[in-house]
Design a protein around this motif. Structure first.
Motif, PDB file in Angstrom:
ATOM      1  N   LYS A 122      -9.812 -16.139   8.951  1.00 15.87           N
ATOM      2  CA  LYS A 122     -11.011 -15.534   8.347  1.00 15.87           C
ATOM      3  C   LYS A 122     -11.501 -16.352   7.153  1.00 15.87           C
ATOM      4  O   LYS A 122     -12.709 -16.428   6.895  1.00 15.87           O
ATOM      5  N   LEU A 123     -10.568 -16.955   6.429  1.00 18.96           N
ATOM      6  CA  LEU A 123     -10.960 -17.804   5.305  1.00 18.96           C
ATOM      7  C   LEU A 123     -11.770 -19.003   5.806  1.00 18.96           C
ATOM      8  O   LEU A 123     -12.789 -19.369   5.212  1.00 18.96           O
ATOM      9  N   LYS A 124     -11.320 -19.615   6.900  1.00 18.70           N
ATOM     10  CA  LYS A 124     -12.044 -20.759   7.451  1.00 18.70           C
ATOM     11  C   LYS A 124     -13.419 -20.331   7.956  1.00 18.70           C
ATOM     12  O   LYS A 124     -14.414 -21.049   7.788  1.00 18.70           O
ATOM     13  N   LEU A 125     -13.486 -19.145   8.560  1.00 19.33           N
ATOM     14  CA  LEU A 125     -14.765 -18.640   9.053  1.00 19.33           C
ATOM     15  C   LEU A 125     -15.730 -18.415   7.888  1.00 19.33           C
ATOM     16  O   LEU A 125     -16.919 -18.741   7.963  1.00 19.33           O
ATOM     17  N   ASN A 145       0.757 -21.196  19.307  1.00 20.29           N
ATOM     18  CA  ASN A 145       0.968 -21.687  17.944  1.00 20.29           C
ATOM     19  C   ASN A 145       0.459 -23.125  17.799  1.00 20.29           C
ATOM     20  O   ASN A 145      -0.226 -23.468  16.835  1.00 20.29           O
ATOM     21  N   THR A 146       0.786 -23.978  18.791  1.00 19.73           N
ATOM     22  CA  THR A 146       0.277 -25.359  18.781  1.00 19.73           C
ATOM     23  C   THR A 146      -1.235 -25.384  18.889  1.00 19.73           C
ATOM     24  O   THR A 146      -1.916 -26.145  18.200  1.00 19.73           O
ATOM     25  N   GLN A 147      -1.756 -24.513  19.753  1.00 25.87           N
ATOM     26  CA  GLN A 147      -3.207 -24.471  19.933  1.00 25.87           C
ATOM     27  C   GLN A 147      -3.909 -24.005  18.651  1.00 25.87           C
ATOM     28  O   GLN A 147      -4.973 -24.518  18.282  1.00 25.87           O
ATOM     29  N   PHE A 148      -3.319 -23.070  17.934  1.00 23.70           N
ATOM     30  CA  PHE A 148      -3.885 -22.606  16.658  1.00 23.70           C
ATOM     31  C   PHE A 148      -3.945 -23.752  15.650  1.00 23.70           C
ATOM     32  O   PHE A 148      -4.964 -23.971  14.987  1.00 23.70           O
ATOM     33  N   SER A 169      -2.019 -13.219  18.134  1.00 22.96           N
ATOM     34  CA  SER A 169      -0.636 -13.398  17.682  1.00 22.96           C
ATOM     35  C   SER A 169      -0.145 -12.230  16.825  1.00 22.96           C
ATOM     36  O   SER A 169       1.057 -11.977  16.732  1.00 22.96           O
ATOM     37  N   GLY A 170      -1.083 -11.510  16.191  1.00 18.50           N
ATOM     38  CA  GLY A 170      -0.700 -10.404  15.306  1.00 18.50           C
ATOM     39  C   GLY A 170      -0.113 -10.870  13.989  1.00 18.50           C
ATOM     40  O   GLY A 170       0.335 -10.044  13.189  1.00 18.50           O
ATOM     41  N   ASP A 171      -0.141 -12.170  13.716  1.00 23.18           N
ATOM     42  CA  ASP A 171       0.409 -12.717  12.476  1.00 23.18           C
ATOM     43  C   ASP A 171      -0.623 -12.537  11.362  1.00 23.18           C
ATOM     44  O   ASP A 171      -1.703 -13.138  11.385  1.00 23.18           O
ATOM     45  N   ALA A 172      -0.287 -11.712  10.364  1.00 24.77           N
ATOM     46  CA  ALA A 172      -1.237 -11.386   9.296  1.00 24.77           C
ATOM     47  C   ALA A 172      -1.656 -12.625   8.518  1.00 24.77           C
ATOM     48  O   ALA A 172      -2.818 -12.748   8.103  1.00 24.77           O
ATOM     49  N   LYS A 173      -0.742 -13.567   8.305  1.00 30.46           N
ATOM     50  CA  LYS A 173      -1.080 -14.776   7.554  1.00 30.46           C
ATOM     51  C   LYS A 173      -2.077 -15.634   8.327  1.00 30.46           C
ATOM     52  O   LYS A 173      -3.013 -16.190   7.753  1.00 30.46           O
ATOM     53  N   LYS A 174      -1.857 -15.762   9.642  1.00 32.79           N
ATOM     54  CA  LYS A 174      -2.790 -16.543  10.453  1.00 32.79           C
ATOM     55  C   LYS A 174      -4.161 -15.881  10.485  1.00 32.79           C
ATOM     56  O   LYS A 174      -5.202 -16.552  10.432  1.00 32.79           O
ATOM     57  N   ILE A 175      -4.174 -14.548  10.592  1.00 39.55           N
ATOM     58  CA  ILE A 175      -5.444 -13.821  10.618  1.00 39.55           C
ATOM     59  C   ILE A 175      -6.225 -14.063   9.331  1.00 39.55           C
ATOM     60  O   ILE A 175      -7.425 -14.334   9.342  1.00 39.55           O
ATOM     61  N   CYS A 195     -13.808 -22.026  14.925  1.00 43.95           N
ATOM     62  CA  CYS A 195     -13.422 -20.919  14.037  1.00 43.95           C
ATOM     63  C   CYS A 195     -13.212 -19.637  14.838  1.00 43.95           C
ATOM     64  O   CYS A 195     -12.253 -18.890  14.618  1.00 43.95           O
ATOM     65  N   LEU A 196     -14.144 -19.375  15.746  1.00 43.11           N
ATOM     66  CA  LEU A 196     -14.009 -18.172  16.581  1.00 43.11           C
ATOM     67  C   LEU A 196     -12.746 -18.249  17.435  1.00 43.11           C
ATOM     68  O   LEU A 196     -12.047 -17.250  17.625  1.00 43.11           O
ATOM     69  N   ARG A 197     -12.441 -19.458  17.934  1.00 46.90           N
ATOM     70  CA  ARG A 197     -11.259 -19.605  18.784  1.00 46.90           C
ATOM     71  C   ARG A 197      -9.972 -19.359  17.992  1.00 46.90           C
ATOM     72  O   ARG A 197      -9.075 -18.654  18.451  1.00 46.90           O
ATOM     73  N   ILE A 198      -9.885 -19.951  16.777  1.00 45.97           N
ATOM     74  CA  ILE A 198      -8.649 -19.750  16.013  1.00 45.97           C
ATOM     75  C   ILE A 198      -8.552 -18.313  15.512  1.00 45.97           C
ATOM     76  O   ILE A 198      -7.445 -17.787  15.331  1.00 45.97           O
ATOM     77  N   ASN A 199      -9.691 -17.653  15.297  1.00 46.60           N
ATOM     78  CA  ASN A 199      -9.640 -16.236  14.930  1.00 46.60           C
ATOM     79  C   ASN A 199      -9.115 -15.388  16.083  1.00 46.60           C
ATOM     80  O   ASN A 199      -8.327 -14.466  15.878  1.00 46.60           O
ATOM     81  N   ARG A 200      -9.544 -15.711  17.307  1.00 45.69           N
ATOM     82  CA  ARG A 200      -9.030 -14.971  18.470  1.00 45.69           C
ATOM     83  C   ARG A 200      -7.535 -15.219  18.654  1.00 45.69           C
ATOM     84  O   ARG A 200      -6.781 -14.291  18.965  1.00 45.69           O
ATOM     85  N   LEU A 201      -7.126 -16.484  18.480  1.00 50.67           N
ATOM     86  CA  LEU A 201      -5.696 -16.792  18.602  1.00 50.67           C
ATOM     87  C   LEU A 201      -4.884 -16.069  17.536  1.00 50.67           C
ATOM     88  O   LEU A 201      -3.784 -15.571  17.809  1.00 50.67           O
ATOM     89  N   ALA A 202      -5.418 -16.004  16.314  1.00 51.75           N
ATOM     90  CA  ALA A 202      -4.708 -15.319  15.234  1.00 51.75           C
ATOM     91  C   ALA A 202      -4.586 -13.823  15.523  1.00 51.75           C
ATOM     92  O   ALA A 202      -3.521 -13.219  15.330  1.00 51.75           O
ATOM     93  N   GLU A 203      -5.697 -13.216  15.970  1.00 52.21           N
ATOM     94  CA  GLU A 203      -5.662 -11.785  16.306  1.00 52.21           C
ATOM     95  C   GLU A 203      -4.662 -11.514  17.421  1.00 52.21           C
ATOM     96  O   GLU A 203      -3.914 -10.536  17.396  1.00 52.21           O
TER      97      GLU A 203
END
Length: 490
Positions: free
Chosen positions: A58-61, A13-16, A48-54, A38-46
């Motif tokens: 993707k918005l940032k990407l 979560n901190t890393q994201f 985590s399984g958190d739909a909001k983070k995902i 962007c790729l790193r935070i997308n991998r972290l979001a995926e």
């Protein structure tokens, strides 16, 4: 922040959150770095399984893909994004990003059929984003300014800009965006003086905020060119081209290439006029010198008995001969510079033509494969693009043209070293990597960072090559490059 990011791998979560902050720092500065995070935070979001983070990742990407001019990838990323999973501010960003995407696509296409369609979609998405706004924030005022720009509504644009300037804590980058938007409205309203002043404000703010993904400096160059200020137009278009290449803003590089070729052509024309003027002046001076010689002879015959006067006349004659010799040397250098210029322009236009032909063929193939939905064929086509082969071919062409311009360069270069350190080339080899670096120095490109971008080497590699060569030379290191720049070209 990068150090903190690497040290926080045990806390996703901190890393994201750190990844998002690093992305924000890079998004207007350098595409490669922003895209990597962007790729790193997308991998972290995926993970985590958190739909909001995902959805947020993707918005940032999508934003960074659009900033680099990758329209297809932008729309693909937006298509996978579920807006209802975003917070209200991020949902506003989502709809405004779609508005910007369709607007930029319409501008890039320059097609009278598709541009109005894309502009209409852009305005519709901007209206949707505005309906979600509930306060007077930078985000909402930016959208209002964008809508005013699309509707060419100057009063609304001025109102948005003035309201934005009153916001507390407005950053230079935010100021640049608002000033540039209002400048576009003024330009469409044919108030070019006001537009130019706002573009200067935006360009200065871009410099202050180290923003590389910028349009302001390019438009300032265009205004300078239209005003006849060719010197500043040339200086600014080079800066705009370097910034677009540094950021990797593909659509911006295409836009800049057109006006850049026009401005550089004008500059070459002025140089040619100056050369002709200098040549005419040299003939006039030669005539004056001849007239002076005749006068000297008459004075010498009439005042033979005056030895002192005779010596002064002879000294004047010698000075005139020296001046004529210097003029001949200068004329020879001008002829050499003219020959190099003609050869280089021919090489530049030929190379650009070849790459444009390749791009056109690639575009046709991509369009055909996309229309027929042959995605496997599309992948094969992309896999067939061999950047290493293209760079090798580019180096070979450069080597051939350079050795044509400077056929004695290698032998002259070897005179700067002891016999055992002379450069030895294979039978089929033109230039080594070290020779290619100093070939660019001979052409006047002595900035190591610029050389690294041209040759595709790291800046450390360029410094290593330069240091290694200078250490072998019989000249002091600080004098070596100055001597290379005057090596004989004939």
């Amino acid at each position: 922040m990068r150090t903190e990011y690497a040290a926080s791998d045990s806390d996703p979560n901190t890393q994201f959150n750190l990844g998002l902050r690093i992305y924000d720092e890079y998004k207007a500065y350098k595409y490669d770095s922003a895209f990597a995070y962007c790729l790193r935070i997308n991998r972290l979001a995926e993970k985590s399984g958190d739909a909001k983070k995902i959805a947020l990742a993707k918005l940032k990407l999508s934003f960074i893909l659009l900033s680099s001019g990758m329209f297809k990838e932008t729309f693909d990323a937006l298509a996978d994004l579920k807006a209802q999973q975003l917070s209200v501010p991020d949902r506003i960003d989502y709809y405004f990003l779609k508005a910007r995407a369709y607007s930029d696509l319409g501008t890039f296409d320059q097609d009278d059929y598709y541009r109005p369609i894309n502009y209409a979609k852009s305005l519709a998405y901007a209206d949707t984003a505005q309906q979600l706004c509930r306060d007077v924030s930078y985000q909402c005022l930016t959208i209002a300014g964008f809508i005013a720009q699309k509707k060419v509504d100057l009063p609304a644009g001025i109102q948005s800009y003035q309201a934005m300037r009153r916001l507390p804590g407005l950053t230079p980058h935010q100021l640049a965006v608002s000033a540039s938007t209002l400048a576009n409205i003024y330009e469409m309203s044919h108030q070019e003086e006001a537009a130019f002043e706002l573009l200067l404000v935006a360009a200065i703010a871009d410099v202050q905020s180290a923003t590389k993904e910028t349009l302001a400096i390019f438009k300032v160059s265009d205004y300078c060119y239209r005003r006849g200020d060719l010197q500043n137009a040339y200086r600014f278009i080079r800066e705009a081209r370097d910034e677009a290449a540094f950021y990797k803003a593909r659509q911006r590089q295409v836009e800049i290439s057109h006006i850049s070729s026009i401005i550089e052509g004008e500059k070459v024309g002025i140089i040619e006029q100056q050369r002709q003027t200098l040549q005419r002046n040299s003939w006039v001076l030669a005539g004056l010198a001849a007239f002076g010689a005749v006068c000297t002879l008459v004075i010498f015959l009439q005042l033979r008995r005056l030895q002192r006067a005779d010596k002064r006349v002879l000294a004047s004659n010698e000075e005139l001969r020296a001046a004529i010799g210097q003029l001949h040397q200068l004329n020879g250098r001008l002829n050499e510079a003219n020959r190099i210029k003609d050869e280089y322009i021919g090489y530049y236009l030929n190379s650009n033509s070849q790459y444009l032909d390749k791009l056109e063929a690639l575009k046709k193939s991509l369009v055909a494969l996309l229309d027929s939905k042959q995605y496997t064929g599309l992948q094969r086509l992309l896999d067939g693009v061999n950047i290493k082969h293209e760079r090798t071919a580019l180096f070979k062409n450069f080597d051939q043209v350079f050795l044509k311009l400077f056929p004695r360069f290698i032998s002259a270069f070897n005179t700067l070293f002891r016999a055992e350190d002379h450069v030895q080339l294979a039978e089929d080899q033109l230039l080594t990597a070290e020779l290619r670096i100093f070939a660019l120095v001979r052409l006047g490109i002595d900035d190591s960072e610029r050389i690294s971008r041209i040759l595709g080497y790291s800046i450390n590699t360029i410094y290593t090559y330069k240091t290694r060569v200078k250490n072998r030379s019989i000249l002091p290191n600080e004098e070596f490059e100055a001597q290379v720049r005057v090596l004989d070209a004939t």
